[in-house]
Design a protein around this motif. Structure first.
Motif, PDB file in Angstrom:
ATOM      1  N   ALA A  48       0.751  -1.464   0.070  1.00 12.13           N
ATOM      2  CA  ALA A  48      -0.172  -0.035  -0.055  1.00 12.13           C
ATOM      3  C   ALA A  48       0.929   1.451   0.152  1.00 12.13           C
ATOM      4  N   ALA A  49       1.966   1.146   0.752  1.00 17.17           N
ATOM      5  CA  ALA A  49       2.750   2.381   0.887  1.00 17.17           C
ATOM      6  C   ALA A  49       3.634   2.763  -0.247  1.00 17.17           C
ATOM      7  N   GLY A  64      -7.278 -10.991  -9.267  1.00 18.18           N
ATOM      8  CA  GLY A  64      -5.867 -11.169  -9.117  1.00 18.18           C
ATOM      9  C   GLY A  64      -6.064 -11.790  -7.575  1.00 18.18           C
ATOM     10  N   ASN A  65      -4.715 -11.768  -6.951  1.00 14.70           N
ATOM     11  CA  ASN A  65      -4.664 -12.146  -5.566  1.00 14.70           C
ATOM     12  C   ASN A  65      -5.005 -10.877  -4.740  1.00 14.70           C
ATOM     13  N   GLN A 105      -3.403  -3.273  -4.359  1.00 15.74           N
ATOM     14  CA  GLN A 105      -2.540  -2.423  -5.148  1.00 15.74           C
ATOM     15  C   GLN A 105      -3.191  -1.580  -6.445  1.00 15.74           C
ATOM     16  N   ARG A 106      -3.608  -2.493  -6.991  1.00 15.46           N
ATOM     17  CA  ARG A 106      -4.458  -1.758  -8.354  1.00 15.46           C
ATOM     18  C   ARG A 106      -5.409  -0.694  -7.904  1.00 15.46           C
ATOM     19  N   ILE A 107      -6.112  -1.023  -6.935  1.00 18.73           N
ATOM     20  CA  ILE A 107      -7.199   0.042  -6.402  1.00 18.73           C
ATOM     21  C   ILE A 107      -6.533   1.267  -5.844  1.00 18.73           C
ATOM     22  N   LYS A 138      -5.121   7.099  -6.772  1.00 16.12           N
ATOM     23  CA  LYS A 138      -4.129   8.047  -6.603  1.00 16.12           C
ATOM     24  C   LYS A 138      -3.825   8.668  -8.073  1.00 16.12           C
ATOM     25  N   ALA A 139      -4.344   8.075  -8.992  1.00 15.96           N
ATOM     26  CA  ALA A 139      -4.263   8.549 -10.324  1.00 15.96           C
ATOM     27  C   ALA A 139      -5.747   9.195 -10.881  1.00 15.96           C
TER      28      ALA A 139
END
Length: 376
Positions: free
Chosen positions: A10-11, A104-105, A111-113, A118-119
């Motif tokens: 996450a970081a 995904g796992n 991570q994708r979310i 952020k974008a």
């Protein structure tokens, strides 16, 4: 699931996408500012729908949701649930909604979310994954509360802040019935510290959540920290350490070891249904206790483009979806007439503690497992 990796991921994702957001946004050629405005607009519109539906009940809720959701016509789901296909298939048959899925796992989903948020990329409406990742998303304030009569029916362990469980991963002690004959089953986890089980037991390298739940249970029962650590160390000394529940389940079915200490109940039930010599129900008929419970759940995204469809899918998961989960030997979050957990001692995973201090539990479990033998 490794909570340390979740928090680090996450970081890392957040740091990387602070830079990414400084460039052009995938939602608009006008740049990050324009994309941020689009995200703010989506949040406002989604919140309006969520608040409206959360205040409705019964038939009025269903009628309004279907009307709004079918008008949207689409739903984007990000999931780590390997048994979701049948749920989506029946949902699409029931409603005029096209569902797109990213699978995904659990770490990849998280991570994708975070990257998309952020974008300012509005890619997901509905999230279906593990408790640890959902807790991170709630802490990041990117999900919105789901309320209603159906949530109220969910087991209390599944009514989390910001998200709701629709199923549970149930950690059980399982065995190969050719290696452990009826009547020879251990009576408890503590029995597996006996030297007679040397080389016949298996532990799973990523089960920090199971470990933390059971460790705290023994502390609550009055054992000292030294006593609990010694117990786990002695069990680990008898164990072969496997990576992944699927692999571990296949090795158990093949007789590579006799006992697993933290198999998912559905993994064993599926293998047994296919004819494998495995079980988690002893001759007495009463499973070994305590059983460690970890909720897997769903959350509504604040920035959902299709908020009504997301809420309709959440309702579906807690109605028709519960029966579909049962067909895959999953344990749903709403107790049924034949509740496999009825009357059993259930221990929950200390989710918030794992989120607050992941290194403590990762390091402790890793130390324990050093006493075991790695499966090659």
């Amino acid at each position: 699931m490794r909570y340390r990796r979740i928090v680090r991921s996450a970081a890392v994702a957040a740091a990387a996408l602070i830079l990414a957001a400084c460039g052009s946004s995938p939602t608009s050629p006008g740049g990050a500012g324009e994309a941020g405005g689009a995200a703010a607009d989506a949040t406002a519109k989604a919140q309006q729908v969520y608040d409206r539906i959360n205040g409705l009940t019964s038939d009025e809720r269903k009628k309004t949701l279907v009307e709004l959701a079918e008008k949207e016509g689409n739903l984007s789901v990000y999931t780590s649930n390997t048994d979701i296909d049948k749920v989506i298939e029946k949902f699409e048959k029931a409603y005029k909604i096209d569902v797109s899925v990213y699978r995904g796992n659990s770490e990849s989903v998280l991570q994708r979310i975070l990257q998309e948020q952020k974008a300012n990329y509005l890619g997901v409406d509905f999230v279906d994954t593990n408790a640890g990742e959902l807790n991170v998303l709630n802490a990041e304030k990117v999900v919105y509360p789901y309320k209603g009569e159906l949530r109220d029916k969910v087991r209390k362990e599944g009514q989390a802040d910001g998200w709701t469980a629709h199923r549970f991963n149930v950690f059980v002690i399982g065995w190969n019935t050719e290696k452990v004959k009826p009547g020879e089953e251990p009576k408890s986890f503590e029995d597996l510290a006996d030297p007679k089980w040397k080389g016949r037991v298996s532990m799973e390298v990523g089960d920090v959540d199971w470990f933390a739940g059971l460790y705290k249970y023994y502390l609550d029962q009055g054992k000292s920290d030294a006593e609990v650590r010694d117990l786990f160390t002695r069990v680990a000394a008898n164990s072969k350490v496997a990576k992944g529940h699927t692999t571990q389940g296949e090795l158990l079915s093949a007789g590579q070891f006799a006992i697993t200490v933290s198999s998912y109940s559905h993994t064993i039930d599926k293998a047994q249904d296919k004819g494998a010599p495995v079980s988690w129900h002893p001759a007495s008929g009463v499973p070994l206790q305590p059983i460690v419970l970890r909720p897997n759940g769903m959350a509504l995204m604040k920035t959902a483009k299709n908020p009504a469809a997301a809420m309709l899918f959440a309702d579906f998961q807690l109605t028709e979806g519960q029966a579909i989960l049962g067909e895959s030997f999953r344990i749903g979050s709403i107790p049924q007439a034949k509740d496999p957990l009825a009357g059993l001692k259930v221990v929950t995973v200390p989710e918030q503690e794992l989120l607050n201090d992941p290194k403590k539990w990762d390091n402790l479990y890793a130390d324990i497992l050093r006493s075991g033998q790695e499966v090659k």
